[in-house]
Design an enzyme around this catalytic site. Structure first.
Site, PDB file in Angstrom:
ATOM      1  N   HIS A 276      -2.273   3.893   4.218  1.00  0.00           N
ATOM      2  CA  HIS A 276      -2.387   5.033   5.137  1.00  0.00           C
ATOM      3  C   HIS A 276      -3.538   5.939   4.729  1.00  0.00           C
ATOM      4  CE1 HIS A 276      -0.271   8.065   2.609  1.00  0.00           C
ATOM      5  NE2 HIS A 276       0.536   7.085   2.259  1.00  0.00           N
ATOM      6  N   ASP A 288      -2.252   7.963  -3.431  1.00  0.00           N
ATOM      7  CA  ASP A 288      -1.437   8.035  -2.217  1.00  0.00           C
ATOM      8  C   ASP A 288      -2.308   8.544  -1.081  1.00  0.00           C
ATOM      9  OD1 ASP A 288       0.699   8.041  -0.477  1.00  0.00           O
ATOM     10  OD2 ASP A 288       1.641   9.836  -1.289  1.00  0.00           O
ATOM     11  N   GLU A 321       1.193   8.902   7.896  1.00  0.00           N
ATOM     12  CA  GLU A 321       2.372   8.450   7.144  1.00  0.00           C
ATOM     13  C   GLU A 321       3.132   9.642   6.593  1.00  0.00           C
ATOM     14  OE1 GLU A 321       4.975   7.159   3.935  1.00  0.00           O
ATOM     15  OE2 GLU A 321       3.252   8.463   3.671  1.00  0.00           O
ATOM     16  N   GLU A 322       2.403  10.572   5.960  1.00  0.00           N
ATOM     17  CA  GLU A 322       3.078  11.663   5.246  1.00  0.00           C
ATOM     18  C   GLU A 322       3.901  12.548   6.172  1.00  0.00           C
ATOM     19  OE1 GLU A 322       3.334  11.442   2.284  1.00  0.00           O
ATOM     20  OE2 GLU A 322       1.527  10.607   1.368  1.00  0.00           O
ATOM     21  N   ASP A 348       1.451   0.963  -0.497  1.00  0.00           N
ATOM     22  CA  ASP A 348       1.615   2.417  -0.506  1.00  0.00           C
ATOM     23  C   ASP A 348       2.469   2.891  -1.680  1.00  0.00           C
ATOM     24  OD1 ASP A 348       1.614   5.100   0.176  1.00  0.00           O
ATOM     25  OD2 ASP A 348       3.145   4.886   1.726  1.00  0.00           O
ATOM     26  N   HIS A 420       1.780  13.330  -4.411  1.00  0.00           N
ATOM     27  CA  HIS A 420       1.904  14.594  -3.662  1.00  0.00           C
ATOM     28  C   HIS A 420       1.496  15.826  -4.478  1.00  0.00           C
ATOM     29  CE1 HIS A 420       5.036  12.787  -0.621  1.00  0.00           C
ATOM     30  NE2 HIS A 420       3.936  12.060  -0.735  1.00  0.00           N
TER      31      HIS A 420
END
Lengths: 459, 459
Positions: A276, A288, A321-322, A348, A420
């Site tokens: 992503h 990520d 995605e997030e 991912d 994150h």
């Protein structure tokens, strides 16, 4: 798909004819799969992609100007690498944008806290809010409170995430973030703070999406959560001041971007893999999921390194995605195509080594998959006897619609130190581990696209 | 000191008498030193002190309200533990206070950067300044620039600090921070940024003092320094916007706080040990230097655990190490006392295990130091044959004035991951490593204070 059509004509004919056809299609697959693996281990493409995306674009929140630049970067990157049918499929997602954020302990001991608002958080009233802490060491303790019990309080939940190679510590505690704001608000809390879903000990908090609870919600760094625990343990009331602003937009544009390496046989189906493109905003979205974009794009290119394969390989850079939405959008745009999808998959989980591979049971013992298994054994990757459980958030729609899928499990021991957070930066990607990922994916894509392996369970 | 007086009377008398006197004074010292070590390994006092200081006070910048609270905490802690003659010695230091800080790459790729202003930094003009980067991979490359060569530029130096058990990587690169602002300004730079003097890979920068150069000066996190290097390597001009405010006060109050465990023989001299109470402002000053305060205070208490020793042990919490001044102030207040100081020492390299001990050569082979060496051997601490080189910044004045000193070298492999950063928090202290430090210091203080060991070189 051609072989399925043949099967429909008559089982006896197929049983007689298939071995001969398969021999031609599948011959030399062991040698070429091993050659693809070896080329991948030496190839710089994946590193270059991750380096480029994190350096030239940086964090890529859905709906942000950076995402528009990432879209252009994606198109250009795929074209430059020789992908065809490069497409941008636009859809709408909801956007959440961080503003100013600060938190401090007012008493009994003044301390500044390190927080990062959770996606979906509300703003505080202008000037912030000051309230007493109600601290719970586990999420379950907070859930055990009756409605209204947290009235006027800042609910703080400090449940600890467990480090695990398979990343299972994340799922086990995910509700603390994703559902917490709603549950805290239901019990009367004016704000909600959590110990970051994280396995690190740095002062950087880890964000992530949460179901909006209509109250401000943020993650504390793990040392700040420890600090609050120590203060509360002293028995005096602990008071916090919290100031947060954010902006929500119901509809922002988002993009799924794709490119293909067309197969020689248009009827042989398509393999769909990718990562992503969007990311949280604190880091530069390296593990990520620039890593996933890099691994799958490079792997596709390397899989077809000696010229077109029988089947088409499509790489997709999913765009939301997030904050959700790309899976649904991709399924909606491609639902008629699900029947001809050979296999789908997503990378991912960072850039850690692949240690376990789960293949659809139906094709697992095909000669091409035996060649794949042999090729990746020296890479310390086990092909499990178990079926895949989760193919990736962005392909979950396709999987529910019936597409066969693979699961390449990466070592997640360190992933949740970074995930994150502002620490999700390029230096956290180990080039050797990245290459191992590319080699596994490339060997798989080559063996599956060059062969007639069929991953669909027979009725 | 009594034995020295005896020596002055007549060498032959002393040679005859000393062994008998020494036998009484030094008897059972092996057993009691080992007992002190064992008690220290099980004792929670050091942890409790570090926990209390970091939880109840937090960061303690010289001249800040937190430092006033730390002063009261220091007095209260020493009294509560039974120290006598608890004193606050006030002096003046210069104060530097951080304001707002932000930095971002404006072009060619917009990125927010993580910075932390260096102590002594000037503010930017209101609204910030925007200028092109002149990046140097080593400090020496910048020094090689002629005067005026950096006119209007933001000088960026990205020299990398080496991880080393003995912490030598810090000294090797220290000028990049401490002298850099002056040298950059001399060459015309409008601001100065460095890669943090750090061995970590988190997004948190590491501050520290620097000689004021009259320009804004800040440290970048190591991933941000990497990012700038990658951008500059692309060959296009890189432009940054920097906004920093800070406040300088020429005279702020600072405090050296001390307490004593008096010896039975007022003429037998005093041992002076401690850590520094002040800290940089981003973390909670846990390893730098709540640990040193905790180790030496607990060790002194444990050394005299079975009742008063022959000599007095004084613990000092120095009040302005980071920004300088406590060494000079302490020397000025105690210069008449230097002649009766048995030994001085400071714990100021975190909470990592002590791996090498350097004792003054004169007393090294005394029976009490042999007892000490035997006691700490099971703690994996080597008593070196070499003389101490550095006793600590806060005792450097006393040492220059002639006080004998010890150097207990802690494993600094991880110290510079944390030092001067927001990551300097309590969770970074390993309780077992802290206890090993306390046991080494306690054994030493006991053996030296119970005995007649003389660390002064004979004329």
């Amino acid at each position: 798909m051609r072989n399925l059509a043949l099967l429909a004509v008559g089982a006896s004919l197929v049983l007689a004819a298939a071995p001969a056809a398969a021999q031609t299609v599948n011959q030399d697959i062991s040698a070429s799969t091993a050659a693809v693996r070896d080329a991948a281990l030496k190839d710089p493409t994946a590193w270059d992609i991750a380096e480029s995306l994190t350096t030239e674009i940086g964090p890529r929140l859905v709906g942000s100007p950076a995402m528009d630049r990432a879209r252009d970067w994606g198109v250009e990157t795929l074209k430059r690498l020789g992908f065809q049918n490069v497409k941008v499929e636009t859809f709408t997602a909801s956007g959440w944008f961080r503003g100013e954020e600060s938190a401090e302990v007012v008493g009994p001991y003044p301390h500044k806290l390190h927080i990062l608002g959770l996606g979906g958080s509300s703003s505080t009233p202008k000037g912030g809010l000051t309230a007493e802490v109600a601290l719970f060491r586990t999420y379950e303790e907070m859930l055990a409170q009756p409605e209204g019990a947290l009235k006027g309080k800042i609910a703080v939940v400090t449940g600890v995430m467990t480090r695990a190679q398979d990343g299972s510590g994340y799922g086990a505690i995910n509700a603390q973030r994703s559902q917490g704001p709603v549950e805290a608000a239901k019990r009367g809390a004016v704000a909600y703070l959590i110990r970051s879903l994280s396995t690190d000990d740095t002062r950087l908090p880890h964000a992530g999406g949460a179901r909006p609870g209509g109250i401000p919600a943020a993650a504390l760094s793990t040392p700040d959560a420890d600090l609050l625990e120590r203060m509360v343990a002293r028995g005096k009331p602990v008071t916090l001041k919290l100031a947060m602003t954010s902006r929500y937009e119901a509809k922002v544009p988002a993009y799924n971007i794709s490119g293909e390496l067309p197969g020689t046989d248009p009827d042989a189906g398509v393999l769909i893999v990718g990562g992503h493109l969007d990311s949280w905003d604190a880091g530069t979205g390296a593990v990520d999921d620039a890593a996933g974009i890099a691994i799958t794009t490079a792997a596709a290119k390397l899989a077809a390194g000696q010229g077109p394969l029988r089947r088409t390989i499509r790489v997709v850079m999913w765009g939301s995605e997030e904050q959700g939405g790309s899976s649904e959008a991709y399924l909606a745009a491609h639902k008629d195509e699900v029947g001809r999808m050979v296999v789908v998959g997503e990378s991912d989980s960072g850039a850690g080594r692949i240690w376990t591979i789960r293949l659809p049971q139906a094709g697992r013992d095909h000669v091409a998959m035996k060649a794949f298994r042999a090729a990746v054994a020296p890479l310390n990757a086990i092909v499990s006897r178990e079926a895949p459980r989760f193919g990736g958030a962005d392909v979950s729609g396709l999987i529910q619609a019936g597409a066969p899928f693979v699961e390449f499990e990466q070592d997640a021991s360190r992933y949740f130190d970074l995930h994150h957070s502002a620490d999700d930066t390029l230096d956290k990607i180990d080039p050797a581990e990245l290459s191992q990922n590319v080699a596994v994916w490339a060997a798989f894509l080559h063996a599956a696209a060059a062969s007639d392996v069929d991953f669909r369970a027979k009725p």
